[in-house]
Enzyme design. Structure first.
Site, PDB file in Angstrom:
ATOM      1  N   THR B 149      32.240  52.584   7.193  1.00  0.00           N
ATOM      2  CA  THR B 149      31.118  51.688   6.940  1.00  0.00           C
ATOM      3  C   THR B 149      30.570  51.846   5.524  1.00  0.00           C
ATOM      4  O   THR B 149      30.244  52.966   5.101  1.00  0.00           O
ATOM      5  CB  THR B 149      29.997  51.998   7.957  1.00  0.00           C
ATOM      6  OG1 THR B 149      30.538  51.880   9.271  1.00  0.00           O
ATOM      7  CG2 THR B 149      28.827  51.058   7.787  1.00  0.00           C
ATOM      8  N   GLU B 150      30.473  50.734   4.820  1.00  0.00           N
ATOM      9  CA  GLU B 150      29.890  50.707   3.462  1.00  0.00           C
ATOM     10  C   GLU B 150      30.588  51.685   2.516  1.00  0.00           C
ATOM     11  O   GLU B 150      29.976  52.196   1.576  1.00  0.00           O
ATOM     12  CB  GLU B 150      28.382  50.996   3.504  1.00  0.00           C
ATOM     13  CG  GLU B 150      27.589  50.083   4.443  1.00  0.00           C
ATOM     14  CD  GLU B 150      27.406  48.670   3.909  1.00  0.00           C
ATOM     15  OE1 GLU B 150      27.809  48.396   2.758  1.00  0.00           O
ATOM     16  OE2 GLU B 150      26.872  47.828   4.664  1.00  0.00           O
ATOM     17  N   LEU B 151      31.849  51.960   2.791  1.00  0.00           N
ATOM     18  CA  LEU B 151      32.634  52.924   2.010  1.00  0.00           C
ATOM     19  C   LEU B 151      31.950  54.291   1.926  1.00  0.00           C
ATOM     20  O   LEU B 151      32.082  55.001   0.925  1.00  0.00           O
ATOM     21  CB  LEU B 151      32.963  52.398   0.608  1.00  0.00           C
ATOM     22  CG  LEU B 151      33.970  51.248   0.510  1.00  0.00           C
ATOM     23  CD1 LEU B 151      34.468  51.105  -0.932  1.00  0.00           C
ATOM     24  CD2 LEU B 151      35.171  51.419   1.429  1.00  0.00           C
ATOM     25  N   TRP B 303      29.329  52.530  -1.442  1.00  0.00           N
ATOM     26  CA  TRP B 303      29.440  51.479  -2.464  1.00  0.00           C
ATOM     27  C   TRP B 303      28.133  50.718  -2.665  1.00  0.00           C
ATOM     28  O   TRP B 303      28.116  49.687  -3.307  1.00  0.00           O
ATOM     29  CB  TRP B 303      30.628  50.562  -2.174  1.00  0.00           C
ATOM     30  CG  TRP B 303      30.504  49.545  -1.056  1.00  0.00           C
ATOM     31  CD1 TRP B 303      29.465  49.377  -0.191  1.00  0.00           C
ATOM     32  CD2 TRP B 303      31.476  48.540  -0.719  1.00  0.00           C
ATOM     33  NE1 TRP B 303      29.742  48.354   0.678  1.00  0.00           N
ATOM     34  CE2 TRP B 303      30.967  47.811   0.386  1.00  0.00           C
ATOM     35  CE3 TRP B 303      32.730  48.186  -1.229  1.00  0.00           C
ATOM     36  CZ2 TRP B 303      31.656  46.763   0.977  1.00  0.00           C
ATOM     37  CZ3 TRP B 303      33.414  47.137  -0.633  1.00  0.00           C
ATOM     38  CH2 TRP B 303      32.886  46.436   0.455  1.00  0.00           C
TER      39      TRP B 303
END
Lengths: 398, 403
Positions: B149-151, B303
């Protein structure tokens, strides 16, 4: 600059706003001659103050007659009770017109580039001064007759004075987009002629001694929900009580404190009894200064259910103490605040559910206590003064 | 060399509707917002389908047909796929068309696009398995490369992904984890043996995702041949250029009238003009290139925002209390064995709920204001906590004991 009241002898936000603006303008190098209708103590703030009637000094019940927030009907009621010897003329409109006559002489003896007047009470005076000197006229709007009457029936005379002031003004200044909309839609003033200058705020005084009744409530482990404002239709104190009923049904430990006084005082006491919430409610009367600060600080939540609020300085005060606030969307202050809850004043369920959430989830108070004071501190009078100065400069250059 | 590796994130949360304190105990539908507001999940899905998913998929299919060398990859959250099935089957079908070409890879992630790695490793593993199963059922492929999730990434995420059988993992190529190194190589996460790490080239990625339509940007307007020339500059000092971004970049964040679709359409021919360049999927990159070095990332990186850390979802009192409240229910939910309660609980884990509670609004926080469907983080928190409270009461009623 024509005003009607000034701290410490103010009954509400108009005097506070005038003081903040004058201080901001003076700090920015603008020379202000501030005119008041009668002699009063202005706390040594004003460098140049003129009194239209330098001989009369009003005190006590007669001073209440000059309350800028009175609707004309309320004024007439009050004036029946007043001491007739203390003043001449029985109509507020007469006072306003008398002020305008005196303004002529002041304008002739006081050099100025712009005439700036605050609310309808001072527009005839401002217009007269502007006519004498030929200088541009700025009409500042802190509240309209629609606000004062809680969107009830505006007085035709007051409306006419306001409208004439807006129409004759070279520039109208509204304290919020909310007020600007009202001026455009209800007075037919072109939007381009109305600038918005949001009020600023001063840091409230440091908290002083906590009133005993609050200490007692806290000892009992009560949750305190606070209302601060005049008890008039405009401020929606009746919605505060109806919200209280919804909250108390879920949270018997909730206690509601009404800080303020006004023409709805008796009516609200009846309403509290009728709603069966009198045991959960304290009418604290008018609080100010360090005592009010202490009450803000002790509160678990603050609600401002105003029906029609051009600005709403007390909301910024609550935010500056980090109190979780539920603020009416029908207000100017809601345009400049993000770290709070917003509700429509009529949506009692919505307001109650937000207060209940604040009482249930401690993270809300923790988070708002971190963020809200920073936001309140950003609302400076210097910024409002800077915008007014820019308006003056534009008018002078025309 | 270099190979351009495109990865697009495709996700939509089940947003919690305006759920009042007075709903608690009466209303167990948390995600069925029906108004004209931004909490109506169906309405949002249909809007994004029209602006982004359908036109972008048409563009991509056209690119795949015209350029045999073109490759791309997607990561779909399970909650996205579920909404696509219910709200817009045509969207799902168009993604299947892309995957059927055999040149579009599907990545693995948590089904609920959750922060479960931070909340419960067991739950994390279950959600990863759920997403893999959903992808297998809908697309007939098995994800081999993982993206959290979300890097959100650290050595530990890579180590766990390796244990779960993945051969690659994606992360943000943040300056503070790379130091002097380049994002344009394959790396080996510390403490792993087989898994390869692919890092986002954030400069080139953000040129498309964030700066493409910015007239204040010196490079505006960005053409495909100009962008290809920047890719060519990597030639000789990198094996891959990883362009990672939200799929909503196309048509939603950058509107169609900015020329974003035309830019994409022309990108393959411009990149392929240089004989050394090609396109690759993450798995192809990992098959071709051995890691050049080990990369140590002891602390979480993501990220999001300028900080590239967890502060978009964690750290303020609202987020921390909400996070604790939902993971506190893990045990009673598991013990209940109730599929409906389990499903509601998992949908409440989606990272977006915590993102909407972010209060750092006044610097890069403007991004949050833009994407926040609630009036304020306080409203987001309140609806969320009320829903969690209702879920807690349901568990208590079912289990007969205090939760």
């Amino acid at each position: 600059m024509f005003g009607w009241e000034f701290p410490p002898h103010n009954s509400g936000g108009l005097g506070v706003a005038c003081k903040g603006l004058v201080e901001g303008l003076t700090a920015g190098g603008v020379e202000v001659a501030f005119v008041l209708p009668y002699r009063m103590d202005t706390g040594g703030v004003l460098k140049n103050v003129r009194f239209a009637d330098p001989h009369t000094q009003l005190t006590g019940s007669s001073a209440a007659l000059y309350n800028p927030y009175l609707s004309l009907a309320a004024f007439k009621l009050l004036s029946l009770k007043a001491d007739p010897g203390a003043m001449s003329g029985h109509s507020l409109v007469d006072k306003v017109l008398w002020y305008a006559e005196r303004a002529e002489a002041i304008a002739q003896t006081e050099a100025h580039d712009v005439v700036h007047a605050h609310d309808w009470l001072t527009y005839p005076a401002g217009l007269r001064a502007s006519a004498v000197s030929g200088k541009p006229f700025v009409a500042h709007v802190h509240a309209t007759e629609f606000d004062r009457t809680g969107n009830g029936l505006p007085n035709a005379t007051v409306y006419a004075i306001e409208k004439a002031g807006f129409e004759a003004a070279d520039q109208v200044v509204a304290v919020s987009e909310f007020t600007k909309r009202s001026i455009v839609e209800r007075y037919g003033i072109p939007a381009g002629k109305v600038s918005v200058v949001h009020n600023g705020t001063e840091p409230p005084p440091a908290p002083g001694k906590l009133p005993d009744f609050i200490k007692f409530l806290r000892l009992q482990g009560k949750k305190i929900i606070l209302f601060v404002g005049r008890l008039t239709l405009q401020k929606g104190p009746d919605y505060f009580l109806r919200t209280a009923k919804r909250v108390i049904a879920e949270r018997p430990d909730a206690h509601f404190v009404v800080a303020g006084s006004g023409d709805m005082d008796d009516q609200l006491r009846h309403l509290a009894t009728e709603l069966g919430i009198a045991d959960h409610l304290t009418f604290a009367g008018f609080l100010r200064g360090s005592e009010l600060s202490a009450v803000y600080q002790a509160a678990d939540a603050y609600a401002m259910p105003s029906v029609s609020e051009p600005f709403g300085l007390t909301a910024l005060e609550a935010l500056s103490f980090g109190v979780p606030a539920v603020i009416s969307r029908q207000s100017g202050v809601s345009e400049v605040t993000r770290h709070c809850f917003k509700s429509d004043f009529w949506d009692v369920d919505d307001m109650a559910s937000k207060i209940l959430a604040v009482l249930k989830y401690p993270a809300l108070k923790k988070s708002l206590a971190q963020e809200a004071p920073k936001e309140a501190a950003r609302s400076h009078w210097h910024e409002a003064a800077r915008k007014c100065r820019a308006i003056y400069e534009k008018l002078i250059s025309l | 060399m270099p190979s351009v590796c495109l990865y697009f994130q495709v996700h939509q949360p089940f947003r919690v509707k305006k759920y009042s304190y007075f709903n608690i105990g009466h209303d167990h539908q948390y995600f069925n917002g029906e108004g004209a507001d931004s909490l109506n999940n169906r309405r949002i899905f249909e809007k994004v389908a029209g602006k982004c998913y359908l036109p972008a998929n048409r563009t991509l299919l056209d690119m795949l047909e015209r350029h045999p060398a073109f490759r791309a990859s997607f990561s779909f959250s399970g909650v996205f796929l579920e909404q696509a099935e219910h709200y817009a089957p045509a969207v799902l079908e168009s993604f299947r068309d892309l995957v059927r070409t055999g040149r579009v890879e599907v990545l693995g992630e948590t089904y609920h696009h959750s922060l479960s790695f931070l909340g419960s490793r067991d739950e994390f593993a279950r959600q990863v398995a759920m997403q893999g199963e959903k992808v297998r059922r809908l697309f007939g492929v098995k994800p081999k490369v993982f993206r959290n999730t979300e890097l959100i990434y650290s050595n530990e995420v890579a180590q766990l992904a390796e244990r779960l059988g993945f051969r690659g993992i994606l992360a943000e190529g943040a300056d503070h984890i790379l130091g002097w190194r380049s994002p344009n190589f394959v790396y080996r996460p510390v403490g792993t043996k087989k898994i390869g790490l692919l890092l986002k080239n954030y400069r080139l990625s953000d040129d498309i995702a964030f700066r493409f339509s910015s007239r204040a940007w010196a490079e505006w307007p960005l053409s495909a041949d100009k962008f290809a020339s920047w890719v060519n500059q990597v030639n000789g000092n990198g094996t891959n250029v990883n362009l990672f971004m939200d799929y909503e970049t196309f048509g939603e964040h950058q509107w169609a009238d900015t020329g974003i679709f035309e830019f994409m359409r022309h990108l393959p021919e411009q990149v392929l003009k240089h004989p050394d360049n090609d396109f690759a999927t993450p798995s192809e990159l990992l098959a071709r290139h051995r890691p050049v070095a080990e990369l140590d990332v002891p602390h979480f990186v993501s990220w999001a925002d300028v900080e590239r850390d967890l502060s978009a979802w964690r750290g303020n009192p609202l987020q921390d209390d909400a996070f604790a409240a939902v993971y506190r229910l893990e045990k009673p939910v598991q013990e209940s064995g109730d599929a409906v309660l389990m499903d509601d609980w998992r949908k409440l884990q989606t990272s977006d709920h915590f993102y909407y509670m972010c209060t750092k609004w006044f610097a890069d926080g403007d991004v949050h204001a833009y994407f926040n469907p609630y009036e304020s983080p306080y409203e987001a928190f309140t609806s969320y906590m009320n829903a969690v409270e209702d879920l807690r009461l349901r568990l208590e009623t079912k289990g007969g004991e205090h939760v």
